[in-house]
Design a protein around this motif. Structure first.
Motif, mmCIF file in Angstrom:
data_model
loop_
_atom_site.group_PDB
_atom_site.id
_atom_site.type_symbol
_atom_site.label_atom_id
_atom_site.label_comp_id
_atom_site.label_asym_id
_atom_site.label_seq_id
_atom_site.Cartn_x
_atom_site.Cartn_y
_atom_site.Cartn_z
ATOM 1 N N ARG A 35 10.553 -2.525 5.011
ATOM 2 C CA ARG A 35 11.602 -1.532 4.752
ATOM 3 C C ARG A 35 11.729 -0.490 5.864
ATOM 4 O O ARG A 35 12.824 -0.075 6.229
ATOM 5 C CB ARG A 35 11.273 -0.835 3.422
ATOM 6 N N GLY A 151 3.690 -2.808 -2.039
ATOM 7 C CA GLY A 151 3.054 -1.545 -2.409
ATOM 8 C C GLY A 151 3.228 -1.115 -3.859
ATOM 9 O O GLY A 151 3.702 -1.872 -4.705
ATOM 10 N N TYR A 214 -12.381 12.301 10.104
ATOM 11 C CA TYR A 214 -11.343 12.249 9.064
ATOM 12 C C TYR A 214 -11.889 13.019 7.856
ATOM 13 O O TYR A 214 -13.012 12.784 7.411
ATOM 14 C CB TYR A 214 -11.071 10.778 8.769
ATOM 15 N N ALA A 293 -6.454 -5.982 -0.983
ATOM 16 C CA ALA A 293 -5.130 -6.523 -0.629
ATOM 17 C C ALA A 293 -5.301 -7.658 0.386
ATOM 18 O O ALA A 293 -4.666 -8.712 0.281
ATOM 19 C CB ALA A 293 -4.250 -5.414 -0.052
HETATM 20 C C1 LIG Z 1 -5.956 8.605 -0.074
HETATM 21 C C2 LIG Z 1 -6.175 7.141 0.031
HETATM 22 C C3 LIG Z 1 -7.259 6.659 0.727
HETATM 23 C C4 LIG Z 1 -7.509 5.293 0.799
HETATM 24 N N1 LIG Z 1 -8.592 4.849 1.486
HETATM 25 C C5 LIG Z 1 -8.830 3.505 1.555
HETATM 26 C C6 LIG Z 1 -9.950 3.016 2.298
HETATM 27 O O1 LIG Z 1 -10.695 3.788 2.896
HETATM 28 N N2 LIG Z 1 -10.156 1.673 2.338
HETATM 29 C C7 LIG Z 1 -9.317 0.777 1.707
HETATM 30 O O2 LIG Z 1 -9.537 -0.436 1.789
HETATM 31 N N3 LIG Z 1 -8.262 1.226 1.001
HETATM 32 C C8 LIG Z 1 -7.989 2.553 0.922
HETATM 33 N N4 LIG Z 1 -6.900 3.011 0.235
HETATM 34 C C9 LIG Z 1 -6.030 2.032 -0.448
HETATM 35 C C10 LIG Z 1 -5.114 1.332 0.539
HETATM 36 O O3 LIG Z 1 -4.372 2.270 1.298
HETATM 37 C C11 LIG Z 1 -4.131 0.454 -0.214
HETATM 38 O O4 LIG Z 1 -4.797 -0.259 -1.217
HETATM 39 C C12 LIG Z 1 -3.498 -0.528 0.763
HETATM 40 O O5 LIG Z 1 -2.684 0.188 1.672
HETATM 41 C C13 LIG Z 1 -2.682 -1.566 0.006
HETATM 42 O O6 LIG Z 1 -2.085 -2.427 0.934
HETATM 43 P P1 LIG Z 1 -0.722 -3.169 0.553
HETATM 44 O O7 LIG Z 1 -0.381 -3.987 1.747
HETATM 45 O O8 LIG Z 1 -0.843 -3.805 -0.762
HETATM 46 O O9 LIG Z 1 0.330 -1.985 0.352
HETATM 47 P P2 LIG Z 1 0.868 -0.913 1.401
HETATM 48 O O10 LIG Z 1 -0.169 -0.570 2.382
HETATM 49 O O11 LIG Z 1 1.466 0.176 0.580
HETATM 50 O O12 LIG Z 1 2.019 -1.669 2.176
HETATM 51 C C14 LIG Z 1 3.248 -1.954 1.569
HETATM 52 C C15 LIG Z 1 4.279 -2.150 2.657
HETATM 53 O O13 LIG Z 1 5.496 -2.559 2.039
HETATM 54 C C16 LIG Z 1 6.570 -1.775 2.529
HETATM 55 N N5 LIG Z 1 7.583 -1.746 1.483
HETATM 56 C C17 LIG Z 1 7.572 -0.994 0.355
HETATM 57 N N6 LIG Z 1 8.680 -1.232 -0.363
HETATM 58 C C18 LIG Z 1 9.384 -2.156 0.334
HETATM 59 C C19 LIG Z 1 10.632 -2.791 0.101
HETATM 60 N N7 LIG Z 1 11.352 -2.512 -0.990
HETATM 61 N N8 LIG Z 1 11.081 -3.705 1.001
HETATM 62 C C20 LIG Z 1 10.342 -3.996 2.114
HETATM 63 N N9 LIG Z 1 9.174 -3.389 2.392
HETATM 64 C C21 LIG Z 1 8.700 -2.488 1.503
HETATM 65 C C22 LIG Z 1 5.947 -0.443 2.840
HETATM 66 O O14 LIG Z 1 6.721 0.313 3.747
HETATM 67 C C23 LIG Z 1 4.599 -0.863 3.410
HETATM 68 O O15 LIG Z 1 4.678 -1.129 4.788
HETATM 69 C C24 LIG Z 1 -6.627 4.386 0.150
HETATM 70 C C25 LIG Z 1 -5.526 4.861 -0.553
HETATM 71 C C26 LIG Z 1 -5.290 6.225 -0.604
HETATM 72 C C27 LIG Z 1 -4.093 6.694 -1.367
#
Ligand SMILES: Cc1cc2nc3c(=O)[nH]c(=O)nc-3n(C[C@H](O)[C@H](O)[C@H](O)COP(=O)(O)OP(=O)(O)OC[C@H]3O[C@@H](n4cnc5c(N)ncnc54)[C@H](O)[C@@H]3O)c2cc1C
Length: 380
Positions: A35, A151, A214, A293
């Motif tokens: 996105r 996400g 951090y 993930a």
């Molecule tokens: C404060 C905090 C600290 C964290 N620390 C850690 C850590 O130390 N270690 C760890 O392993 N995890 C950590 N996490 C968790 C980790 O950030 C998430 O679990 C991880 O980012 C999930 O990956 P994902 O690819 O599922 O989702 P995301 O990383 O959210 O990626 C989703 C992607 O999809 C895109 N997207 C969203 N909607 C759409 C759409 N409609 N169309 C197209 N694209 C879209 C977004 O822009 C994004 O690029 C932390 C989370 C938080 C909140």
């Protein structure tokens, strides 16, 4: 010649780039739709545990650069800065911390090397069980397999009717990266991650490199002063006086935000699957949301190995979920449980953390994911 199978992935985060790379490495033609106008990691630093490190190796993703910090313990301290648990990692469990940007760029480069096509500024609005993604632009595209790695708010999850629950925690964090070195953590603090507790506030100190630290400032939504941005340095210093020199250096700050908890009915519908936060978002207390993930993303690709008939995809997706879901939900459950400790009075929490972390069974539950062998990886 066997037909080349085609997959479309919504979301170029850690999960989306992992599953895309792993499928492409297995001969699939993969396109990722993101996105945002550019691939961008929101957030500061990220913990990558043993399981995640093995996945990066399996993908050939170069993320952990020479300067990355490899801690040997996650030390817990009380409101008086006294150690309540030394938190040494058991043999065979590594933990590395890097900037989120480094992880995302390493995964992106691995995806491009594997031949994945990445389209940015492409917003997905839904998916169908017969393998279609629909876009905000009004177009629809079909494939043998579609994956929602989009996400916590995942339109793919919602359009497939898979969502059971999406709620926010009362706890959340402000985050910052400051200039700082190991030496500033004191002689007892070097080579470690340090988590400090004071009333209902937490300060997590995470070295990222030799010159960057951090900081995560965690507190309850009801703590108006604690949640405030810019950071109320006096208030946080009052809670953690031993770390005044680091708190004072906070400049750019990611504002307070709560954590999402997502529960779903299933991980797939027909030829559409969801992975990562879209399927099992959790508070970051175990530092494993990103790891999980990537883990379920790589496993999905492994379950597609040897597939000849796309009609078998729904069955393969069921088998994938059966093999992975229990661990993902274990991680989510124990991460939520860990967060409950923050509302205990200081003296009670000190006892609970000390006794809990010294109980082999409890410690094993917290480390179970880090000690798991992700499907598609080999032991180092
Ligand atoms: C404060 C905090 C600290 C964290 N620390 C850690 C850590 O130390 N270690 C760890 O392993 N995890 C950590 N996490 C968790 C980790 O950030 C998430 O679990 C991880 O980012 C999930 O990956 P994902 O690819 O599922 O989702 P995301 O990383 O959210 O990626 C989703 C992607 O999809 C895109 N997207 C969203 N909607 C759409 C759409 N409609 N169309 C197209 N694209 C879209 C977004 O822009 C994004 O690029 C932390 C989370 C938080 C909140």
């Amino acid at each position: 010649m066997a037909k080349v199978l085609k997959a479309l992935v919504a979301g170029a985060g850690f999960g989306g780039l992992t599953v895309a790379t792993a499928l492409a490495q297995r001969g699939w033609q993969v396109t990722v739709y993101e996105r945002q106008a550019q691939l961008r990691a929101s957030g500061s630093g990220i913990y990558i545990w043993e399981n995640g490190l093995r996945i990066l190796d399996a993908l050939g993703a170069r993320v952990v650069h020479d300067g990355a910090f490899h801690g040997r313990a996650m030390e817990q301290r009380d409101h008086l800065n006294q150690v309540i648990d030394a938190g040494d990692f058991p043999p065979g469990v590594r933990l590395v911390t890097v900037a989120r940007r480094d992880l995302l760029e390493g995964l992106r480069d691995a995806a491009l090397r594997a031949g994945v096509h990445i389209h940015t500024a492409a917003e997905v609005v839904g998916a169908s069980a017969d393998g279609e993604l629909s876009f905000a632009s009004g177009i629809t595209e079909g494939a043998d397999l579609v994956i929602g790695a989009d996400g916590v708010w995942s339109p793919v999850r919602r359009s497939l009717g898979l969502e059971l629950l999406h709620e926010h925690t009362r706890e959340g964090a402000l985050r910052a990266i400051i200039a700082g070195s190991q030496e500033e953590l004191g002689v007892d603090g070097q080579g470690k991650y340090i988590e400090c507790w004071s009333a209902e506030r937490r300060l997590l100190i995470t070295p990222l490199t030799q010159s960057q630290i951090y900081l995560a400032f965690t507190c309850q939504r009801s703590d108006r002063i604690g949640c405030a941005a810019p950071l109320d340095k006096a208030a946080w210093t009052a809670s953690f006086p031993a770390w005044a020199h680091l708190i004072d250096r906070v400049d750019t700050l990611l504002p307070w935000s709560p954590y999402s908890i997502v529960k779903v009915k299933r991980w797939s519908a027909g030829r559409a699957a969801i992975i990562g936060d879209a399927a099992h978002a959790q508070p970051p207390n175990l530092g494993q949301g990103g790891g999980m993930a990537m883990q379920s993303g790589l496993a999905l690709a492994v379950f597609m190995e040897g597939l000849e008939d796309p009609r078998d995809i729904p069955q393969r997706l069921h088998a994938w979920e059966s093999s992975q879901r229990e661990l993902a939900e274990h991680c989510q459950r124990w991460s939520c449980l860990y967060g409950e400790v923050s509302v205990l009075p200081d003296a009670v929490r000190a006892k609970v953390v000390h006794q809990g972390m010294n109980d082999p069974w409890l410690r094993g539950q917290f480390l179970r994911v880090a000690q798991s062998q992700p499907l598609g990886t080999v032991a180092p």
